[in-house]
Design an enzyme around this catalytic site. Structure first.
Site, short mmCIF file in Angstrom:
data_model
loop_
_atom_site.label_atom_id
_atom_site.label_comp_id
_atom_site.label_asym_id
_atom_site.label_seq_id
_atom_site.Cartn_x
_atom_site.Cartn_y
_atom_site.Cartn_z
N HIS A 2 -2.64 -2.88 -5.80
CA HIS A 2 -3.07 -2.49 -4.45
C HIS A 2 -4.59 -2.61 -4.35
O HIS A 2 -5.34 -1.73 -4.77
CB HIS A 2 -2.62 -1.05 -4.14
CG HIS A 2 -3.03 -0.59 -2.79
ND1 HIS A 2 -3.28 0.74 -2.50
CD2 HIS A 2 -3.25 -1.27 -1.63
CE1 HIS A 2 -3.62 0.85 -1.24
NE2 HIS A 2 -3.61 -0.35 -0.69
N SER A 30 0.81 -1.22 0.00
CA SER A 30 0.00 0.00 0.00
C SER A 30 0.84 1.26 0.00
O SER A 30 0.30 2.36 0.00
CB SER A 30 -0.93 0.00 1.22
OG SER A 30 -0.19 -0.23 2.40
N ASN A 82 -3.31 6.05 -0.21
CA ASN A 82 -2.77 6.27 1.13
C ASN A 82 -2.05 7.61 1.27
O ASN A 82 -1.91 8.12 2.39
CB ASN A 82 -1.86 5.12 1.53
CG ASN A 82 -2.67 3.92 1.97
OD1 ASN A 82 -3.62 4.05 2.72
ND2 ASN A 82 -2.32 2.75 1.47
N GLU A 133 -5.53 -0.13 -7.31
CA GLU A 133 -4.48 0.75 -7.83
C GLU A 133 -3.45 -0.12 -8.53
O GLU A 133 -2.94 -1.07 -7.96
CB GLU A 133 -3.80 1.51 -6.69
CG GLU A 133 -4.59 2.67 -6.14
CD GLU A 133 -3.79 3.48 -5.13
OE1 GLU A 133 -3.65 4.69 -5.32
OE2 GLU A 133 -3.30 2.89 -4.15
#
Length: 295
Positions: free
Chosen positions: A139, A118, A189, A151
């Site tokens: 991800h 992540s 993130n 992702e």
């Protein structure tokens, strides 16, 4: 692409295995712990039962999904026939580098090596292998069987054909791929973790309590879950790890983890997984404030 190996039987790993198996892929779920593998299969079975109850799948589809999953405690055995390996181990850079180095030595030349990291650089992970052009980031979001986003992150040397293959595969499992560039935290993130960290700072500075902060964000910003509850759900150790990666990568103080987060992780108050974080999850009390911390 028929055979997919998933390394790590934790929350993300079992969710990824569940999803691929549900769409007809042969999945080899790998973990060094036999008990973790047994727990993962139990969780997948329960999640499939929930889908049956909601009439999203049939009981026969549950049987087929579980039949598509085999478990292994040996990476070498688990990846023997894999067209794609998805690493979903703990968010620890050294561990991931070790795994990818091993994978590059034992997998076939045409196997794609993906990581569910992540926040950690795909380029750095790929550099640990002898086939960086075959390494890519996938991800997934938690809970994997429900969340649509994946992702997709290319490293510096990732081949275009690998990116195209993974984008197409992501669509085949009814997910929405979004291509992003290889910077710490990627997109999800890089935006989410500073918000969670600032929420912890707000609590740390006694601006408001846990429930009050989460209520403001849910009612005022239309978030389905407050940031502190979400942090508990993600795992406070994971949040800390991601913030540390971004702080190290950007050298920017805005990514420095709040001291309260650091202390809670050191005290093993990790959220749902440990039974206590910003909320108390013992005896299924999923919304009880941890009063002793802020009496």
């Amino acid at each position: 692409m028929k055979n997919i190996a998933v390394i790590g039987a934790g929350t993300m790993g079992n969710g990824i295995a569940h999803t691929f198996a549900q769409f007809g892929y042969q999945v080899q779920l790998i973990d060094i712990s036999e008990s973790a593998l047994n727990k993962a299969i139990t969780i997948i079975s329960k999640n499939l039962d929930r889908m049956i109850a909601k009439e999203k799948i049939t009981p026969n589809e549950k049987v087929k999904t579980l039949a598509n999953i085999t478990t292994h405690t040996s990476i070498k055995e688990g990846v023997k026939y894999a067209n794609l390996v998805v690493e979903a181990a703990t968010e620890n850079k050294n561990l991931k580098l070790k795994i990818f180095k091993e994978l590059s030595e034992i997998c076939s030349e045409d196997t794609i090596l993906a990581t569910n990291t992540s926040s950690i650089s795909i380029t750095e992970i790929a550099a640990a292998t002898n086939k960086p052009e075959r390494v890519i980031g996938m991800h997934f979001m938690n809970p994997v069987p429900i969340m649509k986003l994946v992702e997709i992150i290319s490293g510096y040397n990732t081949a275009n054909s690998v990116m195209e293959t993974i984008v197409a595969l992501t669509k085949k499992i009814n997910k929405i791929p979004v291509e992003v560039n290889d910077y710490p935290g990627f997109v999800a993130n890089r935006i989410l973790m500073p918000m969670i960290n600032e929420s912890i700072e707000t609590l740390y500075n006694k601006v408001a309590g846990v429930v009050e902060i989460d209520t403001v964000m849910k009612l005022g910003m239309a978030h389905p879950m407050g940031p502190l509850q979400l942090a508990d759900f993600i795992g406070l150790d994971v949040c800390l790890s991601i913030l540390n990666v971004m702080y190290e990568g950007f050298k920017n103080p805005k990514y420095a983890p709040c001291p309260l987060l650091v202390n809670m992780v050191n005290a093993n108050k990790l959220g749902v997984k440990s039974g206590e974080g910003f909320y108390d999850y013992s005896e299924n009390k999923k919304a009880q404030k941890v009063a002793k911390m802020f009496a």
